[in-house]
Design an enzyme around this catalytic site. Structure first.
Site, PDB file in Angstrom:
ATOM      1  N   GLY A 165      11.262   2.511   3.523  1.00  0.00           N
ATOM      2  CA  GLY A 165      11.769   1.493   2.612  1.00  0.00           C
ATOM      3  C   GLY A 165      12.299   0.253   3.319  1.00  0.00           C
ATOM      4  O   GLY A 165      12.605  -0.750   2.684  1.00  0.00           O
ATOM      5  N   ARG A 192      -9.210   1.099   7.693  1.00  0.00           N
ATOM      6  CA  ARG A 192      -8.645   0.463   6.498  1.00  0.00           C
ATOM      7  C   ARG A 192      -9.713   0.250   5.430  1.00  0.00           C
ATOM      8  O   ARG A 192      -9.405   0.149   4.250  1.00  0.00           O
ATOM      9  CB  ARG A 192      -8.064  -0.916   6.848  1.00  0.00           C
ATOM     10  N   ASP A 209       0.832  -1.213   0.000  1.00  0.00           N
ATOM     11  CA  ASP A 209       0.000   0.000   0.000  1.00  0.00           C
ATOM     12  C   ASP A 209       0.859   1.253   0.000  1.00  0.00           C
ATOM     13  O   ASP A 209       0.552   2.223  -0.684  1.00  0.00           O
ATOM     14  CB  ASP A 209      -0.975   0.013   1.190  1.00  0.00           C
ATOM     15  N   LEU A 224      10.172  -3.144   2.768  1.00  0.00           N
ATOM     16  CA  LEU A 224      10.340  -3.716   1.440  1.00  0.00           C
ATOM     17  C   LEU A 224      11.767  -4.211   1.213  1.00  0.00           C
ATOM     18  O   LEU A 224      11.980  -5.262   0.596  1.00  0.00           O
ATOM     19  CB  LEU A 224       9.984  -2.658   0.407  1.00  0.00           C
ATOM     20  N   ASP A 275       7.520   3.876   2.736  1.00  0.00           N
ATOM     21  CA  ASP A 275       7.871   5.042   3.544  1.00  0.00           C
ATOM     22  C   ASP A 275       9.403   5.055   3.668  1.00  0.00           C
ATOM     23  O   ASP A 275      10.091   5.472   2.736  1.00  0.00           O
ATOM     24  CB  ASP A 275       7.151   4.852   4.893  1.00  0.00           C
TER      25      ASP A 275
HETATM   26  C1  PRP Z   1       3.149  -0.154   6.515  1.00  0.00           C
HETATM   27  C2  PRP Z   1       3.017  -0.422   5.032  1.00  0.00           C
HETATM   28  C3  PRP Z   1       4.367  -0.988   4.669  1.00  0.00           C
HETATM   29  C4  PRP Z   1       5.298  -0.318   5.650  1.00  0.00           C
HETATM   30  C5  PRP Z   1       6.022   0.790   4.948  1.00  0.00           C
HETATM   31  O1  PRP Z   1       2.875  -1.311   7.198  1.00  0.00           O
HETATM   32  O2  PRP Z   1       1.993  -1.321   4.739  1.00  0.00           O
HETATM   33  O3  PRP Z   1       4.412  -2.391   4.833  1.00  0.00           O
HETATM   34  O4  PRP Z   1       4.510   0.240   6.704  1.00  0.00           O
HETATM   35  O5  PRP Z   1       6.886   1.448   5.829  1.00  0.00           O
HETATM   36  P1  PRP Z   1       8.455   1.454   5.616  1.00  0.00           P
HETATM   37  O6  PRP Z   1       8.739   1.738   4.171  1.00  0.00           O
HETATM   38  O7  PRP Z   1       8.897   2.585   6.520  1.00  0.00           O
HETATM   39  O8  PRP Z   1       9.026   0.144   6.060  1.00  0.00           O
HETATM   40  P2  PRP Z   1       2.622  -1.353   8.782  1.00  0.00           P
HETATM   41  O9  PRP Z   1       3.907  -1.712   9.482  1.00  0.00           O
HETATM   42  O10 PRP Z   1       1.961  -0.076   9.223  1.00  0.00           O
HETATM   43  O11 PRP Z   1       1.647  -2.598   8.924  1.00  0.00           O
HETATM   44  P3  PRP Z   1       0.188  -2.815   8.286  1.00  0.00           P
HETATM   45  O12 PRP Z   1       0.371  -2.983   6.789  1.00  0.00           O
HETATM   46  O13 PRP Z   1      -0.290  -4.073   8.933  1.00  0.00           O
HETATM   47  O14 PRP Z   1      -0.661  -1.606   8.619  1.00  0.00           O
END
Ligand code: PRP
Length: 187
Positions: free
Chosen positions: A109, A169, A104, A112, A107
């Site tokens: 990174g 969500r 989704d 990923l 941020d």
């Molecule tokens: C969010 C999003 C990504 C991650 C991105 O997940 O879905 O997986 O943060 O952030 P980053 O690039 O700083 O790593 P989250 O940890 O909030 O979990 P969720 O998808 O269950 O809400």
């Protein structure tokens, strides 16, 4: 009590119509790029689930879907330390498969980067990333993004898979949060 989103929204960043129109474009692009191939879509839970279900409806090549969940060790500011762990792994081998990771939002990174590092060791035929939102200004580690829905500024966003304390969500649009008005759920 869970606050109504109308009480803390700053503005609608992307309407349902804008999101769905962009997803149709992404689906066409992905279908063209993978023509003649089969695809394994890897949805990163939980935020990626709305985007994944809408995106795959717009892809015309044969595909299978798998799910992964990743969690950060830290919370809030400590999240940026970049330690992540896999809490739900894939059920099938990805060896020799064309894998498309669907997120989704990207941020810092770190999430990923960890997922890519892990999946690369499993010998996929190809490995690419599709994210709905790219919060590029917050990047701390470089991650290759092949498909991005929308680049966004450093807004606090919710809706369409993105949560505030696990709620909201399910909303079909993406809004920005007025943090002065947001009250976390109680009870
Ligand atoms: C969010 C999003 C990504 C991650 C991105 O997940 O879905 O997986 O943060 O952030 P980053 O690039 O700083 O790593 P989250 O940890 O909030 O979990 P969720 O998808 O269950 O809400």
């Amino acid at each position: 009590m869970v606050q109504a989103w109308q009480d803390f929204i700053d503005f609608t960043l992307f309407s349902e119509e804008q999101i769905q129109a962009r997803i149709r474009e992404l689906g066409e692009q992905i279908s063209r790029d993978y023509a003649g191939k089969e695809l394994l879509v890897v949805c990163i839970l939980r935020g990626g689930v709305m985007f994944t279900t809408d995106l795959i409806k717009q892809i015309t090549v044969p595909l299978a879907v798998e799910f992964m969940a990743v969690s950060s060790y830290g919370v809030g500011a400590r999240k940026s330390e970049g330690e992540v762990r896999i809490t739900l792994d894939l059920n099938t081998s990805i060896a020799k498969k064309h894998v498309l990771i669907v997120e989704d939002i990207i941020d810092s990174g770190h999430t990923l980067a960890s997922v890519i590092e892990l999946l690369k060791t499993r010998d996929p035929a190809s490995l690419y990333v599709c994210t709905l939102l790219d919060k590029y200004s917050r990047r701390e580690v470089e991650v290759p993004i092949r498909y991005a829905g929308f680049p966004i500024e450093n807004h606090f966003v919710f809706g369409y898979g993105l949560d505030m304390d696990e709620y909201y969500r399910n909303l079909p649009f993406i809004g920005t949060v007025n943090l002065d008005k947001y009250v976390p759920p109680s009870g």
